[in-house]
Design an enzyme around this catalytic site. Structure first.
Site, PDB file in Angstrom:
ATOM      1  CG  HIS A  92       7.806  32.221  10.459  1.00 50.68           C
ATOM      2  ND1 HIS A  92       8.686  32.575   9.452  1.00 50.68           N
ATOM      3  CD2 HIS A  92       6.628  31.947   9.854  1.00 50.68           C
ATOM      4  CE1 HIS A  92       8.047  32.535   8.279  1.00 50.68           C
ATOM      5  NE2 HIS A  92       6.797  32.148   8.495  1.00 50.68           N
ATOM      6  CG  ASN A 124      11.149  34.717   7.844  1.00 52.88           C
ATOM      7  OD1 ASN A 124      11.149  33.681   8.497  1.00 52.88           O
ATOM      8  ND2 ASN A 124      10.093  35.495   7.737  1.00 52.88           N
ATOM      9  CG  ASP A 182       7.340  31.957   4.239  1.00 57.52           C
ATOM     10  OD1 ASP A 182       6.437  32.192   3.424  1.00 57.52           O
ATOM     11  OD2 ASP A 182       7.176  32.035   5.455  1.00 57.52           O
ATOM     12  CG  HIS A 209       5.199  34.250   0.768  1.00 60.53           C
ATOM     13  ND1 HIS A 209       4.867  34.487   2.084  1.00 60.53           N
ATOM     14  CD2 HIS A 209       4.734  35.316   0.088  1.00 60.53           C
ATOM     15  CE1 HIS A 209       4.222  35.637   2.186  1.00 60.53           C
ATOM     16  NE2 HIS A 209       4.137  36.166   0.991  1.00 60.53           N
ATOM     17  CG  HIS A 262       1.275  30.781   3.282  1.00 53.88           C
ATOM     18  ND1 HIS A 262       1.350  31.327   2.026  1.00 53.88           N
ATOM     19  CD2 HIS A 262       2.351  31.241   3.962  1.00 53.88           C
ATOM     20  CE1 HIS A 262       2.439  32.079   1.961  1.00 53.88           C
ATOM     21  NE2 HIS A 262       3.062  32.054   3.113  1.00 53.88           N
ATOM     22  CG  ASP A 334       2.672  31.166   7.898  1.00 54.60           C
ATOM     23  OD1 ASP A 334       3.855  31.284   8.294  1.00 54.60           O
ATOM     24  OD2 ASP A 334       2.131  31.975   7.117  1.00 54.60           O
ATOM     25  CG  HIS A 338       4.513  39.197  14.849  1.00 55.66           C
ATOM     26  ND1 HIS A 338       5.696  39.574  14.251  1.00 55.66           N
ATOM     27  CD2 HIS A 338       3.781  38.611  13.869  1.00 55.66           C
ATOM     28  CE1 HIS A 338       5.676  39.235  12.967  1.00 55.66           C
ATOM     29  NE2 HIS A 338       4.523  38.636  12.705  1.00 55.66           N
ATOM     30  CG  PHE A 352       1.172  40.856   7.048  1.00 55.87           C
ATOM     31  CD1 PHE A 352      -0.158  40.893   6.638  1.00 55.87           C
ATOM     32  CD2 PHE A 352       2.056  41.799   6.527  1.00 55.87           C
ATOM     33  CE1 PHE A 352      -0.591  41.847   5.724  1.00 55.87           C
ATOM     34  CE2 PHE A 352       1.624  42.753   5.615  1.00 55.87           C
ATOM     35  CZ  PHE A 352       0.299  42.784   5.217  1.00 55.87           C
ATOM     36  N   GLY A 353       0.782  38.044  10.639  1.00 49.91           N
ATOM     37  CA  GLY A 353       1.109  36.744  11.215  1.00 49.91           C
ATOM     38  C   GLY A 353       0.347  36.418  12.477  1.00 49.91           C
TER      39      GLY A 353
HETATM   40 ZN   LIG Z   1       4.688  33.212   3.714  1.00 50.62          ZN
HETATM   41 ZN   LIG Z   2       5.518  31.927   6.839  1.00 46.25          ZN
END
Ligand SMILES: [Zn+2]
Ligand SMILES: [Zn+2]
Length: 453
Positions: A92, A124, A182, A209, A262, A334, A338, A352-353
């Protein structure tokens, strides 16, 4: 002309594991040969030089030495592995719309530091990459500022909202390499069927996803002993595998290529393994955090919060076996940056992430050092494996693009999040000590990253 010399070239797709030198000219590999052989054999390469002059490697190789004849520069790879350029199928980059967390410029700089030569950003963004004008804008920006190749993934549905189909054919013409919603699963089996019928005709992989939205709702980690102990709402492992089961059946129905993003559970892996045994065109990727950590590592630190969440020890063991035995096709980061403020909140409120570009290779080397993965297989999981998912090839041979990853298997270093090239710091691996590191990254014949000492 750039010559990479004294390295050990490991290229699973060509079956090469040998001490050979690589000559690069005009952004392409001109020749691969034994050291000491004459460098006058640029056979056929010369006539291609002019039209690729814009890509010439000379301006990128500031750390390389200039040879005494024919202006040949050399990059000394003594003690290093020289591999085909690493590809990250899943990241991302946050641009457009999320530039306070990452940009195409900062994200690809982090990717190059991680040894990646091509990265596939998920759609996204804001706006979502669901039409050709967004795709073109991303590619134009990448052409101007990116350290690596940027191969965008287009949305499956408009706005990734799970209703109407996005402009998939137009995006493919503009340059997307696959399709995904995703961040979320492709909403319904009916929509997935439409997307897959469309993508089969276009020969595009559909990346899903995999997640059952009803089981996922409200949860922040994997359901199990640890979620009970922490008093945090958990999702069962079946949240993922139920969706994998659905997707495999729709892939069979339509004949489309399915790639599971993932993948994180033992049951999901078994479903992919069975699908492959039946000859279906199903592939999957696993992230370094899922093969390194488990839900036992989740305390209340938001840097351990990602989706899918960290699984059980049993899952982790299964994923490592899948990496080794070929069930898993690719390691993907992935990378999900953030900005710091967003993660400095209570666990259940944090997004999340985790970031991942700069630690992926070193985390995978941990498996190699532990004897759980061969070096050749590791290289495959970062090169020809992900390329195959996209219907491409990745190898070191005359005429191929000069995308190469040079790494050390034993360089000792400590990862410090504060030194990251990413604009974000949300990693669970801050201060982790590693053995093995990316040393130089070559994209289109240009040295875009060179590790300092
Ligand atoms: Zn995902
Ligand atoms: Zn992702």
């Amino acid at each position: 002309m750039l010559r990479i010399k004294n390295g050990r070239v490991v290229d699973p797709a060509s079956g090469i594991d040998a001490a050979v030198d690589i000559w690069i000219e005009g952004g392409r590999i001109a020749r691969v040969a034994e050291p000491g052989s004459s460098d006058h054999g640029g056979d056929g390469g010369d006539d291609r030089t002019d039209d690729r002059a814009a890509n010439d490697g000379n301006h990128g190789g500031q750390k390389t030495a200039r040879g005494d004849d024919r202006g040949e520069e050399t990059l000394d790879a003594t003690g290093l592995i020289v591999a085909p350029g690493f590809i990250d199928l899943h990241c991302h980059l946050r641009e457009p719309g999320g530039e306070s967390s990452e940009t195409i410029e900062s994200g690809t700089r982090a990717a190059a530091r991680g040894g990646f030569t091509a990265v596939c950003p998920m759609p996204n963004t804001r706006p979502v990459n669901d039409n050709a004008s967004v795709t073109r804008a991303i590619l134009e920006r990448a052409a101007a500022v990116a350290s690596t190749h940027v191969w965008p993934i287009g949305a499956a549905s408009i706005g990734s909202r799970g209703e109407g189909l996005a402009e998939i054919a137009a995006m493919q013409k503009a340059g997307i390499v696959a399709v995904s919603d995703d961040g979320k699963p492709i909403a319904t089996a009916k929509l997935l069927r439409q997307v897959m019928e469309y993508c089969r005709a276009l020969d595009l992989a559909v990346i899903d996803h995999c997640e059952d939205a009803s089981l996922f709702a409200g949860s922040v980690m994997r359901e199990g002993r640890q979620s009970v102990r922490l008093g945090l709402p958990g999702m069962p492992a079946a949240t993922e595998s139920i969706a994998v089961g659905r997707d495999v059946q729709i892939a069979e129905l339509t004949g489309c290529r399915l790639h599971v993003a993932h993948l994180s559970t033992r049951t999901s892996l078994e479903l992919v393994r069975a699908a492959k045994q039946r000859g279906l065109r199903v592939t999957c990727e696993v992230t370094p955090h899922h093969f390194t950590l488990t839900d036992e590592d989740v305390l209340y630190d938001t840097h351990f919060k990602m989706n899918p969440p960290l699984g059980s020890t049993e899952d982790r063991t299964a994923l490592i076996a899948g990496l080794a035995d070929g069930t898993v096709d690719a390691i993907a980061t992935d990378h999900a940056p953030h900005e710091p403020a967003s993660k400095q909140v209570e666990f259940d409120r944090a997004p999340f992430g985790v970031t991942g570009f700069e630690t992926a290779l070193a985390l995978t080397m941990e498996l190699v050092h532990a004897g759980r993965l061969t070096l050749t297989r590791m290289v495959e999981l970062f090169t020809s494996g992900p390329a195959r998912v996209l219907g491409r090839t990745r190898r070191i041979a005359a005429g191929e693009p000069a995308d190469l990853t040079l790494f050390s298997t034993d360089h000792a270093w400590t990862f410090r999040a504060e030194d990251s090239a990413s604009k974000s710091r949300n990693t669970p691996f801050d201060n982790r000590k590693f053995r093995g590191a990316p040393i130089a990254t070559v994209v289109g014949g240009r040295v875009v990253y060179r590790r300092e000492a």
